[in-house]
Write a protein that holds these residues in place. Sequence first.
Motif, PDB file in Angstrom:
ATOM      1  N   LEU A  66       0.811  -1.217   0.000  1.00  0.00           N
ATOM      2  CA  LEU A  66       0.000   0.000   0.000  1.00  0.00           C
ATOM      3  C   LEU A  66       0.849   1.274   0.000  1.00  0.00           C
ATOM      4  O   LEU A  66       0.321   2.361  -0.189  1.00  0.00           O
ATOM      5  N   ARG A  67       2.154   1.135   0.166  1.00  0.00           N
ATOM      6  CA  ARG A  67       3.048   2.296   0.164  1.00  0.00           C
ATOM      7  C   ARG A  67       3.076   2.891  -1.241  1.00  0.00           C
ATOM      8  O   ARG A  67       3.357   2.197  -2.218  1.00  0.00           O
ATOM      9  N   PRO A  68       2.805   4.194  -1.368  1.00  0.00           N
ATOM     10  CA  PRO A  68       2.865   4.826  -2.694  1.00  0.00           C
ATOM     11  C   PRO A  68       4.270   4.739  -3.272  1.00  0.00           C
ATOM     12  O   PRO A  68       5.248   4.875  -2.547  1.00  0.00           O
ATOM     13  N   GLU A  69       4.343   4.517  -4.566  1.00  0.00           N
ATOM     14  CA  GLU A  69       5.633   4.373  -5.228  1.00  0.00           C
ATOM     15  C   GLU A  69       6.159   5.679  -5.787  1.00  0.00           C
ATOM     16  O   GLU A  69       7.352   5.809  -6.047  1.00  0.00           O
ATOM     17  N   THR A  70       5.270   6.655  -5.984  1.00  0.00           N
ATOM     18  CA  THR A  70       5.678   7.936  -6.556  1.00  0.00           C
ATOM     19  C   THR A  70       5.013   9.077  -5.798  1.00  0.00           C
ATOM     20  O   THR A  70       4.013   8.884  -5.108  1.00  0.00           O
ATOM     21  N   SER A 119      -2.182   5.072   7.228  1.00  0.00           N
ATOM     22  CA  SER A 119      -2.647   6.444   7.382  1.00  0.00           C
ATOM     23  C   SER A 119      -1.498   7.429   7.144  1.00  0.00           C
ATOM     24  O   SER A 119      -1.681   8.468   6.505  1.00  0.00           O
ATOM     25  N   ALA A 120      -0.327   7.084   7.639  1.00  0.00           N
ATOM     26  CA  ALA A 120       0.841   7.948   7.447  1.00  0.00           C
ATOM     27  C   ALA A 120       1.195   8.075   5.959  1.00  0.00           C
ATOM     28  O   ALA A 120       1.588   9.155   5.505  1.00  0.00           O
ATOM     29  N   TYR A 121       1.039   6.986   5.196  1.00  0.00           N
ATOM     30  CA  TYR A 121       1.305   7.064   3.755  1.00  0.00           C
ATOM     31  C   TYR A 121       0.401   8.107   3.107  1.00  0.00           C
ATOM     32  O   TYR A 121       0.853   8.929   2.305  1.00  0.00           O
ATOM     33  N   ALA A 122      -0.904   8.043   3.419  1.00  0.00           N
ATOM     34  CA  ALA A 122      -1.845   9.006   2.844  1.00  0.00           C
ATOM     35  C   ALA A 122      -1.505  10.416   3.303  1.00  0.00           C
ATOM     36  O   ALA A 122      -1.504  11.354   2.492  1.00  0.00           O
ATOM     37  N   ALA A 123      -1.189  10.581   4.585  1.00  0.00           N
ATOM     38  CA  ALA A 123      -0.867  11.907   5.115  1.00  0.00           C
ATOM     39  C   ALA A 123       0.372  12.488   4.432  1.00  0.00           C
ATOM     40  O   ALA A 123       0.418  13.687   4.139  1.00  0.00           O
ATOM     41  N   GLU A 124       1.362  11.650   4.179  1.00  0.00           N
ATOM     42  CA  GLU A 124       2.577  12.120   3.501  1.00  0.00           C
ATOM     43  C   GLU A 124       2.262  12.601   2.090  1.00  0.00           C
ATOM     44  O   GLU A 124       2.781  13.637   1.644  1.00  0.00           O
ATOM     45  N   GLN A 125       1.430  11.858   1.383  1.00  0.00           N
ATOM     46  CA  GLN A 125       1.069  12.252   0.020  1.00  0.00           C
ATOM     47  C   GLN A 125       0.289  13.574   0.036  1.00  0.00           C
ATOM     48  O   GLN A 125       0.549  14.464  -0.772  1.00  0.00           O
ATOM     49  N   ILE A 126      -0.644  13.684   0.968  1.00  0.00           N
ATOM     50  CA  ILE A 126      -1.438  14.908   1.084  1.00  0.00           C
ATOM     51  C   ILE A 126      -0.543  16.091   1.447  1.00  0.00           C
ATOM     52  O   ILE A 126      -0.695  17.184   0.903  1.00  0.00           O
ATOM     53  N   ASP A 127       0.404  15.870   2.345  1.00  0.00           N
ATOM     54  CA  ASP A 127       1.317  16.938   2.742  1.00  0.00           C
ATOM     55  C   ASP A 127       2.107  17.463   1.542  1.00  0.00           C
ATOM     56  O   ASP A 127       2.320  18.671   1.413  1.00  0.00           O
TER      57      ASP A 127
END
Length: 183
Positions: A66-70, A119-127
């Motif tokens: 689930l970790r975003p790759e880009t 949740s942290a993955y999504a938060a990082e992308q949003i940030d």
Amino acid sequence: MVRPGGRSARVQASVHAAVRELESEVGREGLTVPLVAARAGVTPSTIYRRWGDLQELLSDVAVERLRPETAPEEKGDLRSDLEAWAEQFLEEMASPTGRAYIRDALLGDPDGSNAGQCSAYAAEQIDVILTRAADRGESAPDVEMVLDRVVGPVMYRILFRPDGLDAAYAHQLVTGLLGSADG
């Protein structure tokens, strides 16, 4: 502490690869700890010691998948960036594979750390998106507001009311968010 490139990292990588390979070969129902261990070149006790059981191992693999790759795509303005990201997030999470990863991440997560990592993955992308907007001089909501008004409803709908999930729904959530943030 896991050292990058150390034995622990190599074991994790080989076990994760074994799970992915075997899942495509024998299906989820065919997965067993001894089968995964044999494919990964480790003993079953190594897997039990590190992950506890098969469900916790599947959860760990799911979190990694689930970790975003880009980084999120940059479209030029906050609304377009958030809409593109929300659409892609919804599409990936609502897919059969995404749903399986969500299920695995949550089912093998006795202490909630895997859910927190997702949740942290999504938060990082949003940030990243919000920082770009701020750098362009745009007014933007904070990360928590985007999580509450976009990610939360998407995940709820994926888990409990999956009908009608499409790009229009993602765009509607972003419009609701930015409308309330602007006014």
